[in-house]
Design an enzyme around this catalytic site. Structure first.
Site, PDB file in Angstrom:
ATOM      1  N   PRO A  61      55.714  47.314  88.395  1.00 55.54           N
ATOM      2  CA  PRO A  61      56.845  48.235  88.505  1.00 55.54           C
ATOM      3  C   PRO A  61      57.430  48.589  87.135  1.00 55.54           C
ATOM      4  O   PRO A  61      57.596  47.723  86.280  1.00 55.54           O
ATOM      5  CB  PRO A  61      57.875  47.467  89.336  1.00 55.54           C
ATOM      6  N   HIS A  62      57.691  49.861  86.959  1.00 58.43           N
ATOM      7  CA  HIS A  62      58.363  50.358  85.758  1.00 58.43           C
ATOM      8  C   HIS A  62      59.183  51.561  86.185  1.00 58.43           C
ATOM      9  O   HIS A  62      59.141  51.961  87.338  1.00 58.43           O
ATOM     10  CB  HIS A  62      57.354  50.699  84.658  1.00 58.43           C
ATOM     11  N   SER A  63      59.908  52.154  85.276  1.00 59.86           N
ATOM     12  CA  SER A  63      60.894  53.163  85.645  1.00 59.86           C
ATOM     13  C   SER A  63      60.375  54.587  85.524  1.00 59.86           C
ATOM     14  O   SER A  63      59.358  54.848  84.889  1.00 59.86           O
ATOM     15  CB  SER A  63      62.116  52.989  84.749  1.00 59.86           C
TER      16      SER A  63
END
Length: 142
Positions: A61-63
């Protein structure tokens, strides 16, 4: 500030939803001074738009790009889920690796993790690691 520190590694986390898992790694990024709280919202939006499950029992997960202004320092949080987290479509992540990359670090960190996680042998080592030190050695990120 090191990208990966022992306090960024969560071992034997009980199974939870992918939303809770993403929130957990995002919250640790906040607590350890890598990102500001809105970054977590960006991580959840990224997951809504496109899964961050990359295969081999790994999700990273990253933005969304519009949330990068909330990154203070590049950082990685590794959460190990022995019983997995359901990321949909039969994809179960045993490792949920939250990342925040400042500037060009983002792609460098992501590509290093992707390289490590392409080898199932490495993923097995990470998923079965008994200590934070073992995880740091396999990832090889200082």
């Amino acid at each position: 500030m090191n990208i990966l520190q022992k306090e960024n590694i969560l071992l034997n986390v009980p199974t939870e939803s992918k939303i809770d898992a993403i929130t957990r790694v995002g919250q640790r990024l906040v607590e350890n001074g890598y990102v500001e709280a809105p970054y977590i919202e960006g991580m959840l939006k990224r997951e809504e738009s496109m899964t961050t499950y990359i295969g081999n029992h790994v999700a990273i997960p990253h933005s969304m790009p519009e949330y990068v202004s909330h990154i203070l320092h590049s950082g990685i949080v590794v959460a190990q889920y022995p019983n997995g987290v359901d990321f949909g479509n039969g994809n179960v992540a045993k490792l949920v690796i939250g990342i925040a990359g400042k500037g060009d670090d983002h792609m460098e960190v992501l590509s290093r993790l992707a390289e490590v996680c392409m080898e199932m042998e490495n993923v097995d080592k990470l998923a079965n690691a008994a200590s934070a030190q073992e995880i740091m050695e396999v990832i090889g990120v200082e």
